[in-house]
Design a protein around this motif. Structure first.
Motif, mmCIF file in Angstrom:
data_model
loop_
_atom_site.group_PDB
_atom_site.id
_atom_site.type_symbol
_atom_site.label_atom_id
_atom_site.label_comp_id
_atom_site.label_asym_id
_atom_site.label_seq_id
_atom_site.Cartn_x
_atom_site.Cartn_y
_atom_site.Cartn_z
ATOM 1 N N LYS A 52 -2.503 78.023 -2.938
ATOM 2 C CA LYS A 52 -2.596 76.870 -3.834
ATOM 3 C C LYS A 52 -2.265 77.250 -5.271
ATOM 4 O O LYS A 52 -1.816 76.400 -6.054
ATOM 5 C CB LYS A 52 -4.016 76.272 -3.787
ATOM 6 C CG LYS A 52 -4.580 76.079 -2.389
ATOM 7 C CD LYS A 52 -3.775 75.113 -1.554
ATOM 8 C CE LYS A 52 -4.395 74.925 -0.169
ATOM 9 N NZ LYS A 52 -3.598 74.041 0.705
ATOM 10 N N ILE A 53 -2.495 78.522 -5.622
ATOM 11 C CA ILE A 53 -2.239 78.947 -7.007
ATOM 12 C C ILE A 53 -1.137 80.004 -7.071
ATOM 13 O O ILE A 53 -1.028 80.732 -8.046
ATOM 14 C CB ILE A 53 -3.530 79.498 -7.652
ATOM 15 C CG1 ILE A 53 -4.071 80.689 -6.848
ATOM 16 C CG2 ILE A 53 -4.586 78.412 -7.774
ATOM 17 C CD1 ILE A 53 -5.238 81.390 -7.526
ATOM 18 N N GLN A 54 -0.358 80.103 -5.992
ATOM 19 C CA GLN A 54 0.786 81.008 -5.924
ATOM 20 C C GLN A 54 0.390 82.484 -6.046
ATOM 21 O O GLN A 54 1.138 83.291 -6.591
ATOM 22 C CB GLN A 54 1.798 80.653 -7.031
ATOM 23 C CG GLN A 54 2.253 79.208 -7.030
ATOM 24 C CD GLN A 54 2.939 78.820 -5.727
ATOM 25 O OE1 GLN A 54 3.754 79.573 -5.208
ATOM 26 N NE2 GLN A 54 2.600 77.647 -5.194
ATOM 27 N N GLY A 109 -8.702 83.911 2.004
ATOM 28 C CA GLY A 109 -8.209 84.081 0.647
ATOM 29 C C GLY A 109 -6.724 83.816 0.532
ATOM 30 O O GLY A 109 -6.249 83.251 -0.456
ATOM 31 N N TYR A 110 -5.968 84.216 1.548
ATOM 32 C CA TYR A 110 -4.515 83.953 1.539
ATOM 33 C C TYR A 110 -4.255 82.450 1.542
ATOM 34 O O TYR A 110 -3.404 81.955 0.806
ATOM 35 C CB TYR A 110 -3.868 84.598 2.756
ATOM 36 C CG TYR A 110 -2.363 84.483 2.793
ATOM 37 C CD1 TYR A 110 -1.553 85.465 2.247
ATOM 38 C CD2 TYR A 110 -1.742 83.375 3.387
ATOM 39 C CE1 TYR A 110 -0.167 85.366 2.274
ATOM 40 C CE2 TYR A 110 -0.362 83.256 3.423
ATOM 41 C CZ TYR A 110 0.412 84.256 2.866
ATOM 42 O OH TYR A 110 1.790 84.131 2.902
ATOM 43 N N TRP A 111 -4.995 81.732 2.368
ATOM 44 C CA TRP A 111 -4.828 80.268 2.438
ATOM 45 C C TRP A 111 -5.194 79.613 1.113
ATOM 46 O O TRP A 111 -4.476 78.722 0.632
ATOM 47 C CB TRP A 111 -5.696 79.726 3.568
ATOM 48 C CG TRP A 111 -5.631 78.231 3.695
ATOM 49 C CD1 TRP A 111 -4.603 77.484 4.207
ATOM 50 C CD2 TRP A 111 -6.648 77.307 3.289
ATOM 51 N NE1 TRP A 111 -4.914 76.157 4.131
ATOM 52 C CE2 TRP A 111 -6.165 76.011 3.586
ATOM 53 C CE3 TRP A 111 -7.906 77.441 2.720
ATOM 54 C CZ2 TRP A 111 -6.908 74.861 3.335
ATOM 55 C CZ3 TRP A 111 -8.645 76.300 2.463
ATOM 56 C CH2 TRP A 111 -8.149 75.033 2.767
ATOM 57 N N LEU A 112 -6.297 80.060 0.515
ATOM 58 C CA LEU A 112 -6.688 79.505 -0.778
ATOM 59 C C LEU A 112 -5.716 79.928 -1.875
ATOM 60 O O LEU A 112 -5.389 79.139 -2.772
ATOM 61 C CB LEU A 112 -8.109 79.969 -1.131
ATOM 62 C CG LEU A 112 -9.242 79.428 -0.253
ATOM 63 C CD1 LEU A 112 -10.553 80.129 -0.588
ATOM 64 C CD2 LEU A 112 -9.395 77.919 -0.427
ATOM 65 N N GLY A 113 -5.261 81.177 -1.815
ATOM 66 C CA GLY A 113 -4.378 81.696 -2.843
ATOM 67 C C GLY A 113 -3.018 81.036 -2.876
ATOM 68 O O GLY A 113 -2.333 81.048 -3.908
ATOM 69 N N PHE A 125 -1.798 86.917 -1.844
ATOM 70 C CA PHE A 125 -2.223 88.269 -1.497
ATOM 71 C C PHE A 125 -3.319 88.775 -2.433
ATOM 72 O O PHE A 125 -4.213 89.519 -2.014
ATOM 73 C CB PHE A 125 -1.030 89.222 -1.512
ATOM 74 C CG PHE A 125 -0.091 89.024 -0.362
ATOM 75 C CD1 PHE A 125 -0.477 89.376 0.922
ATOM 76 C CD2 PHE A 125 1.157 88.460 -0.545
ATOM 77 C CE1 PHE A 125 0.375 89.190 2.004
ATOM 78 C CE2 PHE A 125 2.019 88.270 0.523
ATOM 79 C CZ PHE A 125 1.624 88.627 1.805
ATOM 80 N N ILE A 126 -3.265 88.384 -3.689
ATOM 81 C CA ILE A 126 -4.300 88.814 -4.635
ATOM 82 C C ILE A 126 -5.636 88.184 -4.275
ATOM 83 O O ILE A 126 -6.666 88.867 -4.177
ATOM 84 C CB ILE A 126 -3.896 88.455 -6.079
ATOM 85 C CG1 ILE A 126 -2.653 89.247 -6.486
ATOM 86 C CG2 ILE A 126 -5.046 88.729 -7.041
ATOM 87 C CD1 ILE A 126 -2.114 88.883 -7.858
ATOM 88 N N VAL A 127 -5.633 86.874 -4.069
ATOM 89 C CA VAL A 127 -6.878 86.185 -3.711
ATOM 90 C C VAL A 127 -7.371 86.662 -2.348
ATOM 91 O O VAL A 127 -8.571 86.895 -2.158
ATOM 92 C CB VAL A 127 -6.662 84.655 -3.705
ATOM 93 C CG1 VAL A 127 -7.939 83.940 -3.271
ATOM 94 C CG2 VAL A 127 -6.223 84.172 -5.072
#
Length: 252
Positions: free
Chosen positions: A93-95, A87-91, A98-100
């Motif tokens: 991409k959308i700044q 999720g951190y790696w994917l997140g 930590f939330i993702v």
């Protein structure tokens, strides 16, 4: 020692301690066969803080020798950790890394609880794929260099696929062995990475350790998989003794 740990926990280098952990680990596993790329792995281990290295060693050793005993907790925690990093790696991409990461980690952990058997099969398959990919790449590099063979290193996905199929199927046939296998592999990986990071944090040893690790692409895979085999044997021995001891005999 404790002063150094406290300093690293509060400062975490040029970036915060959590950013240091996520960026280092994601950098380590940016390839399908990370253990067979010692140059990249050593560079990321040097960036890992001493605090996280100590945590890696403690968690890894516990998982390596007690993974089966607490396999439900271990499986849920592995699902949580994998979700956090993915999720951190994917997140990024959308700044909102930590939330993702937090949302995906929580989702996978909660999902793994009622679907424990399938979660074990997934982790068993992933562990087999990880072993197969790294052994393929490591032996390909070694044989191409030492025996002048022409084994395609980039075809490590073949080893990963073989390991995935064998160990994934094994989880439904030999459930206990699958748990012992993936907890031993994951525990050994985490512990060895932590130990190497600690050794690389000592400036007087840094060059010697780096040269030893990068001398051959088989060095780090052997450092990880040999303790994993030892952990597998020890867990099998301990659990077999408990299941077939006096208490187990009375229960039977």
């Amino acid at each position: 020692m404790f002063t150094l740990l406290a300093q690293n926990a509060t400062e975490g280098g040029p970036e915060g301690p959590m950013e240091n952990l996520f960026s280092s680990v994601i950098g380590m596993f940016s390839s399908g066969a990370p253990l067979a790329q010692p140059d990249v792995l050593v560079g990321q281990l040097k960036a890992l803080s001493v605090v996280w290295a100590v945590v890696f060693v403690i968690v890894g050793v516990l998982c390596l020798f007690n993974g089966y005993k607490f396999y439900r907790t271990t499986t849920i925690m592995l699902a949580l950790v994998m979700g956090l990093f993915a999720g951190y790696w994917l997140g990024e991409k959308i700044q909102a890394p930590f939330i993702v990461g937090g949302c995906l980690g929580l989702l996978l952990a909660v999902t793994a609880f009622p679907l424990m058997k399938y979660a074990v099969a997934v982790f068993g398959g992933l562990a087999g794929a990880f072993v197969g990919a790294n052994l393929w790449a490591g032996f390909a590099h070694a044989l191409n260099k030492g025996a002048e063979m022409q084994i395609p290193v980039d075809a490590y996905w073949i080893g990963a696929l073989i390991g995935l199929i064998i160990c994934g199927m094994l989880a439904f046939i030999l459930f206990k062995l699958s748990i012992v296998m993936f907890t031993s592999v994951s525990g050994s990986l985490i512990a060895v990475l932590g130990i190497l990071a600690l050794l690389l944090s000592i400036e007087s040893w840094q060059d010697t350790v780096s040269e030893g690790l990068t001398a051959n692409q088989l060095v780090i895979p052997l450092l990880v998989f040999v303790p994993a085999i030892i952990g597998l044997i020890m867990q099998e021995f301990w659990t077999y003794g408990k299941e077939n001891g006096p208490e187990g005999a009375k229960a039977a």
